[in-house]
Design a protein around this motif. Structure first.
Motif, PDB file in Angstrom:
ATOM      1  N   THR A 240       0.815  -1.214   0.000  1.00 30.21           N
ATOM      2  CA  THR A 240       0.000   0.000   0.000  1.00 30.21           C
ATOM      3  C   THR A 240       0.851   1.268   0.000  1.00 30.21           C
ATOM      4  O   THR A 240       0.427   2.295  -0.532  1.00 30.21           O
ATOM      5  N   LEU A 241       2.043   1.201   0.589  1.00 33.42           N
ATOM      6  CA  LEU A 241       2.940   2.354   0.470  1.00 33.42           C
ATOM      7  C   LEU A 241       3.297   2.572  -0.997  1.00 33.42           C
ATOM      8  O   LEU A 241       3.346   3.706  -1.486  1.00 33.42           O
ATOM      9  N   GLY A 242       3.538   1.468  -1.710  1.00 32.96           N
ATOM     10  CA  GLY A 242       3.865   1.565  -3.128  1.00 32.96           C
ATOM     11  C   GLY A 242       2.702   2.034  -3.972  1.00 32.96           C
ATOM     12  O   GLY A 242       2.858   2.888  -4.853  1.00 32.96           O
ATOM     13  N   THR A 243       1.493   1.492  -3.725  1.00 36.66           N
ATOM     14  CA  THR A 243       0.335   1.889  -4.533  1.00 36.66           C
ATOM     15  C   THR A 243      -0.064   3.338  -4.269  1.00 36.66           C
ATOM     16  O   THR A 243      -0.524   4.034  -5.174  1.00 36.66           O
ATOM     17  N   LEU A 244       0.112   3.802  -3.032  1.00 38.14           N
ATOM     18  CA  LEU A 244      -0.185   5.207  -2.734  1.00 38.14           C
ATOM     19  C   LEU A 244       0.739   6.140  -3.506  1.00 38.14           C
ATOM     20  O   LEU A 244       0.289   7.128  -4.098  1.00 38.14           O
ATOM     21  N   MET A 245       2.035   5.824  -3.516  1.00 38.65           N
ATOM     22  CA  MET A 245       2.977   6.661  -4.250  1.00 38.65           C
ATOM     23  C   MET A 245       2.728   6.576  -5.759  1.00 38.65           C
ATOM     24  O   MET A 245       2.788   7.592  -6.460  1.00 38.65           O
ATOM     25  N   LEU A 246       2.453   5.369  -6.267  1.00 39.48           N
ATOM     26  CA  LEU A 246       2.189   5.201  -7.693  1.00 39.48           C
ATOM     27  C   LEU A 246       0.945   5.974  -8.114  1.00 39.48           C
ATOM     28  O   LEU A 246       0.947   6.655  -9.146  1.00 39.48           O
ATOM     29  N   THR A 247      -0.117   5.879  -7.321  1.00 42.38           N
ATOM     30  CA  THR A 247      -1.359   6.588  -7.648  1.00 42.38           C
ATOM     31  C   THR A 247      -1.145   8.088  -7.663  1.00 42.38           C
ATOM     32  O   THR A 247      -1.571   8.787  -8.590  1.00 42.38           O
ATOM     33  N   ASP A 248      -0.480   8.596  -6.637  1.00 39.59           N
ATOM     34  CA  ASP A 248      -0.230  10.030  -6.570  1.00 39.59           C
ATOM     35  C   ASP A 248       0.677  10.483  -7.717  1.00 39.59           C
ATOM     36  O   ASP A 248       0.436  11.523  -8.332  1.00 39.59           O
ATOM     37  N   LEU A 249       1.702   9.704  -8.005  1.00 41.33           N
ATOM     38  CA  LEU A 249       2.627  10.073  -9.077  1.00 41.33           C
ATOM     39  C   LEU A 249       1.919  10.121 -10.418  1.00 41.33           C
ATOM     40  O   LEU A 249       2.131  11.049 -11.213  1.00 41.33           O
ATOM     41  N   TYR A 250       1.046   9.140 -10.672  1.00 38.17           N
ATOM     42  CA  TYR A 250       0.326   9.118 -11.950  1.00 38.17           C
ATOM     43  C   TYR A 250      -0.603  10.319 -12.074  1.00 38.17           C
ATOM     44  O   TYR A 250      -0.654  10.988 -13.114  1.00 38.17           O
ATOM     45  N   VAL A 251      -1.352  10.602 -11.012  1.00 36.91           N
ATOM     46  CA  VAL A 251      -2.255  11.762 -11.039  1.00 36.91           C
ATOM     47  C   VAL A 251      -1.453  13.047 -11.228  1.00 36.91           C
ATOM     48  O   VAL A 251      -1.851  13.930 -12.001  1.00 36.91           O
TER      49      VAL A 251
END
Length: 265
Positions: A240-251
């Motif tokens: 979830t640390l990874g998915t949070l950063m990935l989601t924010d980075l993509y947005v």
């Protein structure tokens, strides 16, 4: 009375440890992983821009819910309850402190940062730098007992993130639309729910204090499901640390115009 490594009866070893393997590697990797997330999340939380894609209604979880007049038009899914915020207050201030508290008091994260950051202890058979340990019975570690209450708020935030992910199925013309951003938002929400529900407090709420599971079949079923998730709590904590950063980075990349969203519908 002397306690810890200097307690009476403990073997006197002249070196800090006798291990010859790379025992220092796991705590080093843990420190690097936690530091990466903390630095990234802190920087993005206070950046104050590139968090909302109006065409597709993508909202980064670091700014949700956005409830102040500082939020750009369209990003306040639940209204704007307060006025403009000064720059030192992040726009996601309503949820971020509780999510931070939930992670800090999480049973797995306690193990991770107790061993890697506080070196208590760094590894099996490696002496820690301090000789006394009072457990979680004194301030500030007694506050770890608030974990269950942080869990309740984390569940509400997960509901908000779920709503954000549903709202994001939007096209520029106002109809239904779907792109790569929707897939990323959905994966992030699913992982957040899995991590939240795998929490030890959730497992206790589902089946704790029951003397006879046979008398409570529904709670027993919930307990078995949560227990299966609980086995993966450590993995889900890192995922979830990874998915949070990935989601924010993509947005952020789409909102800033650095990339275009890959549209499917």
């Amino acid at each position: 009375m002397t306690v810890g490594i200097n307690a009476p009866g403990r073997a006197r070893v002249p070196v800090r440890n006798l291990r010859t393997d790379r025992w220092w590697l796991p705590p080093l990797l843990t420190n690097l992983g936690l530091a990466t997330f903390v630095i990234y999340a802190t920087g993005r939380s206070f950046m104050g821009k590139w968090y909302w894609v109006n065409d597709y209604h993508y909202l980064t979880p670091f700014y949700s819910p956005c409830i102040s007049e500082s939020c750009v038009a369209g990003s306040s899914h639940f209204g704007q309850w307060i006025g403009e915020l000064p720059g030192w207050i992040p726009m996601g201030f309503l949820a971020l402190p509780f999510l931070l508290g939930f992670r800090l008091t999480c049973y797995y994260y306690r193990k991770a940062y107790y061993r890697s950051v506080w070196q208590s202890p760094l590894a099996c058979a490696v002496a820690e730098p301090r000789v006394e340990y009072s457990g979680e019975t004194k301030f500030p570690l007694i506050l770890q007992n608030l974990h269950r209450y942080f869990f309740y708020v984390a569940g509400l935030v997960a509901l908000v993130n779920t709503y954000d992910a549903i709202v994001a199925f939007h096209s520029p013309d106002g109809g239904f639309g779907m792109g790569l951003g929707n897939v990323i938002l959905l994966i992030n929400v699913v992982m957040l729910w899995a991590y939240t529900l795998s929490c030890h407090s959730c497992r206790h709420i589902a089946g704790g204090r029951l003397k006879h599971f046979s008398a409570h079949p529904i709670r027993y079923k919930l307990w078995t499901v949560v227990s299966k998730l609980n086995v993966r709590h450590m993995q889900l904590a890192w995922i979830t640390l990874g998915t949070l950063m990935l989601t924010d980075l993509y947005v952020m990349l789409v909102a800033s115009g650095a990339i275009s969203d890959l549209r499917f519908v």
